[in-house]
Motif scaffolding. Structure first.
Motif, PDB file in Angstrom:
ATOM      1  N   VAL A   7       0.440  -1.126  -0.104  1.00 47.80           N
ATOM      2  CA  VAL A   7       0.016   0.414   0.089  1.00 47.80           C
ATOM      3  C   VAL A   7       0.964   1.240  -0.079  1.00 47.80           C
ATOM      4  CG1 VAL A   7      -1.741   1.107   1.317  1.00 47.80           C
ATOM      5  CG2 VAL A   7      -2.298  -0.873   0.864  1.00 47.80           C
ATOM      6  N   HIS A   8       0.733   2.150  -0.599  1.00 45.30           N
ATOM      7  CA  HIS A   8       1.390   3.331  -1.284  1.00 45.30           C
ATOM      8  C   HIS A   8       0.642   4.684  -0.510  1.00 45.30           C
ATOM      9  CE1 HIS A   8       4.049   1.507  -3.558  1.00 45.30           C
ATOM     10  NE2 HIS A   8       3.571   0.971  -4.314  1.00 45.30           N
ATOM     11  N   ALA A   9       1.246   5.372   0.106  1.00 48.41           N
ATOM     12  CA  ALA A   9       0.697   6.318  -0.145  1.00 48.41           C
ATOM     13  C   ALA A   9       1.239   7.778   0.044  1.00 48.41           C
ATOM     14  CB  ALA A   9       0.736   6.211   1.781  1.00 48.41           C
ATOM     15  N   GLY A  10       1.290   9.119   0.014  1.00 51.75           N
ATOM     16  CA  GLY A  10       1.877  10.798  -0.232  1.00 51.75           C
ATOM     17  C   GLY A  10       2.579  10.466  -0.977  1.00 51.75           C
ATOM     18  N   LYS A  11       3.844  10.776  -1.192  1.00 56.27           N
ATOM     19  CA  LYS A  11       4.808  10.728  -2.521  1.00 56.27           C
ATOM     20  C   LYS A  11       5.375   9.842  -3.297  1.00 56.27           C
ATOM     21  CE  LYS A  11       9.012  12.785  -3.387  1.00 56.27           C
ATOM     22  NZ  LYS A  11      10.241  13.635  -3.397  1.00 56.27           N
ATOM     23  N   SER A  12       4.953   8.634  -2.201  1.00 53.15           N
ATOM     24  CA  SER A  12       5.118   7.329  -2.492  1.00 53.15           C
ATOM     25  C   SER A  12       4.497   6.796  -3.794  1.00 53.15           C
ATOM     26  CB  SER A  12       5.474   6.242  -1.492  1.00 53.15           C
ATOM     27  OG  SER A  12       5.478   4.860  -1.846  1.00 53.15           O
ATOM     28  N   LEU A  13       2.955   7.330  -3.303  1.00 53.59           N
ATOM     29  CA  LEU A  13       1.676   7.291  -3.974  1.00 53.59           C
ATOM     30  C   LEU A  13       1.564   7.158  -6.080  1.00 53.59           C
ATOM     31  CD1 LEU A  13      -1.236   5.834  -4.325  1.00 53.59           C
ATOM     32  CD2 LEU A  13      -1.992   7.505  -3.172  1.00 53.59           C
ATOM     33  N   ALA A  14       1.986   8.906  -5.538  1.00 57.39           N
ATOM     34  CA  ALA A  14       2.337   9.472  -6.712  1.00 57.39           C
ATOM     35  C   ALA A  14       3.644   9.239  -7.619  1.00 57.39           C
ATOM     36  CB  ALA A  14       3.043  10.811  -6.382  1.00 57.39           C
ATOM     37  N   GLN A  15       4.762   8.579  -7.458  1.00 52.88           N
ATOM     38  CA  GLN A  15       5.461   7.149  -7.441  1.00 52.88           C
ATOM     39  C   GLN A  15       4.568   5.993  -8.394  1.00 52.88           C
ATOM     40  OE1 GLN A  15       8.518   7.715  -4.388  1.00 52.88           O
ATOM     41  NE2 GLN A  15       9.728   9.422  -5.452  1.00 52.88           N
ATOM     42  N   ALA A  16       4.245   5.537  -7.743  1.00 53.62           N
ATOM     43  CA  ALA A  16       3.752   4.025  -8.098  1.00 53.62           C
ATOM     44  C   ALA A  16       2.760   4.470  -9.188  1.00 53.62           C
ATOM     45  CB  ALA A  16       3.027   3.403  -6.951  1.00 53.62           C
ATOM     46  N   ALA A  17       2.077   5.966  -8.638  1.00 52.69           N
ATOM     47  CA  ALA A  17       0.808   6.198 -10.091  1.00 52.69           C
ATOM     48  C   ALA A  17       1.301   6.819 -10.832  1.00 52.69           C
ATOM     49  CB  ALA A  17       0.136   7.433  -9.354  1.00 52.69           C
ATOM     50  N   GLN A  18       2.600   6.975 -11.130  1.00 49.18           N
ATOM     51  CA  GLN A  18       3.486   7.559 -12.200  1.00 49.18           C
ATOM     52  C   GLN A  18       4.040   6.734 -12.887  1.00 49.18           C
ATOM     53  OE1 GLN A  18       6.358  10.997 -11.570  1.00 49.18           O
ATOM     54  NE2 GLN A  18       7.291  10.629 -14.073  1.00 49.18           N
ATOM     55  N   ALA A  19       4.904   5.433 -12.512  1.00 51.29           N
ATOM     56  CA  ALA A  19       5.140   3.987 -12.924  1.00 51.29           C
ATOM     57  C   ALA A  19       4.319   3.822 -13.479  1.00 51.29           C
ATOM     58  CB  ALA A  19       6.120   3.364 -11.631  1.00 51.29           C
ATOM     59  N   THR A  20       3.286   2.959 -12.913  1.00 54.89           N
ATOM     60  CA  THR A  20       2.284   2.276 -14.082  1.00 54.89           C
ATOM     61  C   THR A  20       1.540   3.493 -15.199  1.00 54.89           C
ATOM     62  OG1 THR A  20       1.450   1.904 -11.725  1.00 54.89           O
ATOM     63  CG2 THR A  20      -0.054   1.476 -13.248  1.00 54.89           C
ATOM     64  N   MET A  21       1.843   4.636 -14.907  1.00 50.22           N
ATOM     65  CA  MET A  21       0.816   5.330 -16.030  1.00 50.22           C
ATOM     66  C   MET A  21       1.828   4.604 -16.768  1.00 50.22           C
ATOM     67  SD  MET A  21      -1.250   7.260 -17.430  1.00 50.22           S
ATOM     68  CE  MET A  21      -2.327   7.929 -16.081  1.00 50.22           C
ATOM     69  N   GLU A  22       3.232   5.440 -17.021  1.00 48.36           N
ATOM     70  CA  GLU A  22       4.020   5.233 -17.770  1.00 48.36           C
ATOM     71  C   GLU A  22       4.227   3.495 -18.520  1.00 48.36           C
ATOM     72  OE1 GLU A  22       7.850   7.312 -15.981  1.00 48.36           O
ATOM     73  OE2 GLU A  22       6.770   9.418 -16.395  1.00 48.36           O
ATOM     74  N   ARG A  23       4.308   3.054 -17.436  1.00 51.31           N
ATOM     75  CA  ARG A  23       4.566   1.633 -18.150  1.00 51.31           C
ATOM     76  C   ARG A  23       3.429   1.143 -19.078  1.00 51.31           C
ATOM     77  NH1 ARG A  23       5.896  -0.109 -12.531  1.00 51.31           N
ATOM     78  NH2 ARG A  23       4.180  -0.121 -11.758  1.00 51.31           N
ATOM     79  N   SER A  24       2.023   1.843 -18.947  1.00 55.60           N
ATOM     80  CA  SER A  24       1.085   1.452 -19.960  1.00 55.60           C
ATOM     81  C   SER A  24       1.302   2.207 -21.411  1.00 55.60           C
ATOM     82  CB  SER A  24      -0.050   2.093 -18.842  1.00 55.60           C
ATOM     83  OG  SER A  24      -0.637   3.104 -19.175  1.00 55.60           O
ATOM     84  N   GLY A  25       2.586   3.283 -20.960  1.00 62.24           N
ATOM     85  CA  GLY A  25       2.264   4.116 -23.016  1.00 62.24           C
ATOM     86  C   GLY A  25       1.668   5.380 -22.080  1.00 62.24           C
ATOM     87  N   GLU A  26       1.938   5.543 -21.622  1.00 61.92           N
ATOM     88  CA  GLU A  26       0.758   7.113 -21.606  1.00 61.92           C
ATOM     89  C   GLU A  26       1.634   7.784 -20.668  1.00 61.92           C
ATOM     90  OE1 GLU A  26      -2.407   8.339 -22.216  1.00 61.92           O
ATOM     91  OE2 GLU A  26      -3.221   6.754 -22.791  1.00 61.92           O
ATOM     92  N   GLN A  27       1.932   9.386 -20.623  1.00 61.09           N
ATOM     93  CA  GLN A  27       2.612   9.852 -20.912  1.00 61.09           C
ATOM     94  C   GLN A  27       1.879  10.771 -18.981  1.00 61.09           C
ATOM     95  OE1 GLN A  27       2.541  13.603 -22.949  1.00 61.09           O
ATOM     96  NE2 GLN A  27       4.024  12.617 -24.640  1.00 61.09           N
ATOM     97  N   TRP A  28       2.753  11.154 -18.083  1.00 58.98           N
ATOM     98  CA  TRP A  28       2.862  12.321 -16.508  1.00 58.98           C
ATOM     99  C   TRP A  28       2.876  12.846 -16.618  1.00 58.98           C
ATOM    100  CZ3 TRP A  28      -0.288   9.743 -12.829  1.00 58.98           C
ATOM    101  CH2 TRP A  28      -0.174   9.975 -12.337  1.00 58.98           C
ATOM    102  N   THR A  29       1.469  13.812 -17.366  1.00 57.08           N
ATOM    103  CA  THR A  29       1.802  15.615 -17.742  1.00 57.08           C
ATOM    104  C   THR A  29       1.519  16.055 -15.875  1.00 57.08           C
ATOM    105  OG1 THR A  29      -0.256  15.709 -17.666  1.00 57.08           O
ATOM    106  CG2 THR A  29       0.932  14.543 -19.759  1.00 57.08           C
ATOM    107  N   ALA A  30       1.631  16.973 -16.615  1.00 61.47           N
ATOM    108  CA  ALA A  30       1.845  18.202 -14.702  1.00 61.47           C
ATOM    109  C   ALA A  30      -0.198  18.114 -14.648  1.00 61.47           C
ATOM    110  CB  ALA A  30       2.019  19.820 -15.263  1.00 61.47           C
ATOM    111  N   MET A  31      -1.236  18.331 -15.779  1.00 64.54           N
ATOM    112  CA  MET A  31      -2.454  18.567 -15.689  1.00 64.54           C
ATOM    113  C   MET A  31      -2.826  17.205 -14.572  1.00 64.54           C
ATOM    114  SD  MET A  31      -5.107  19.622 -14.448  1.00 64.54           S
ATOM    115  CE  MET A  31      -5.866  20.734 -15.360  1.00 64.54           C
ATOM    116  N   ARG A  32      -2.452  15.487 -15.242  1.00 67.52           N
ATOM    117  CA  ARG A  32      -2.154  14.304 -14.293  1.00 67.52           C
ATOM    118  C   ARG A  32      -2.331  13.803 -13.220  1.00 67.52           C
ATOM    119  NH1 ARG A  32      -1.570  10.897 -19.993  1.00 67.52           N
ATOM    120  NH2 ARG A  32      -3.457  11.563 -20.979  1.00 67.52           N
ATOM    121  N   ALA A  33      -0.835  14.768 -13.195  1.00 64.14           N
ATOM    122  CA  ALA A  33      -0.333  14.914 -11.862  1.00 64.14           C
ATOM    123  C   ALA A  33      -0.810  15.961 -10.890  1.00 64.14           C
ATOM    124  CB  ALA A  33       1.359  15.270 -11.660  1.00 64.14           C
ATOM    125  N   ALA A  34      -1.782  17.108 -11.476  1.00 63.33           N
ATOM    126  CA  ALA A  34      -1.993  17.728 -10.340  1.00 63.33           C
ATOM    127  C   ALA A  34      -3.531  16.884 -10.076  1.00 63.33           C
ATOM    128  CB  ALA A  34      -2.859  19.161 -11.270  1.00 63.33           C
TER     129      ALA A  34
END
Length: 153
Positions: A7-34
């Protein structure tokens, strides 16, 4: 049998989300991060309008709910968020690197949604659907009631 995962939380959760999105071939844009940061900051399910309002305040400019809906749909498809169907609201997935069906326990009094994993139960629902000649794609299991905190009041 409950599913075991990190289970992730805080900064770890955001990093896991970004890694998951990028593994699926999608970009992690500033708006998606926000949008993800806003979504993950809520303590209970949040609507696209709640999230748009929070992002708008954080960025000092108006962000349309329609834009947030598109990003949330992408997040659900990428396993970064779950949609609480009965509330038309969303919660961040605390373990985006793990794909499985989930079950929500939703408190009718305070609105809190507790996510639990039970692969045996979810598998049983999928099996029952198949036996009825139905091809299950995304089982949604929501149990309404009162959480332990509200039950004690």
């Amino acid at each position: 049998m409950a599913h075991v995962h990190s289970v992730h939380a805080g900064k770890s959760l955001a990093q896991a989300a970004q890694a998951t999105m990028e593994r699926s071939g999608e970009q992690w844009t500033a708006m998606r991060a926000a949008v993800f940061d806003a979504l993950s900051s809520f303590q209970k399910p949040a609507s696209a309008y709640d999230i748009a309002d929070r992002v708008s305040k954080n960025q000092g400019r108006r962000v349309a709910a329609n834009s947030v809906y598109r990003i949330l749909d992408l997040f659900v498809g990428a396993n970064l968020a779950h949609r609480v169907e009965s509330a038309n609201a969303y919660v961040a997935n605390e373990h985006p690197d793990c794909l499985h069906d989930c079950i929500f326990l939703i408190c009718d009094q305070c609105g809190q949604a507790t996510h639990i994993d039970d692969d045996l139960l979810a598998g049983g629902v999928r099996d029952a659907a198949r036996q009825a000649g139905f091809a299950p794609e995304r089982p949604v299991i929501e149990v309404r009631g009162r959480c332990s905190h509200c039950e004690a009041d």
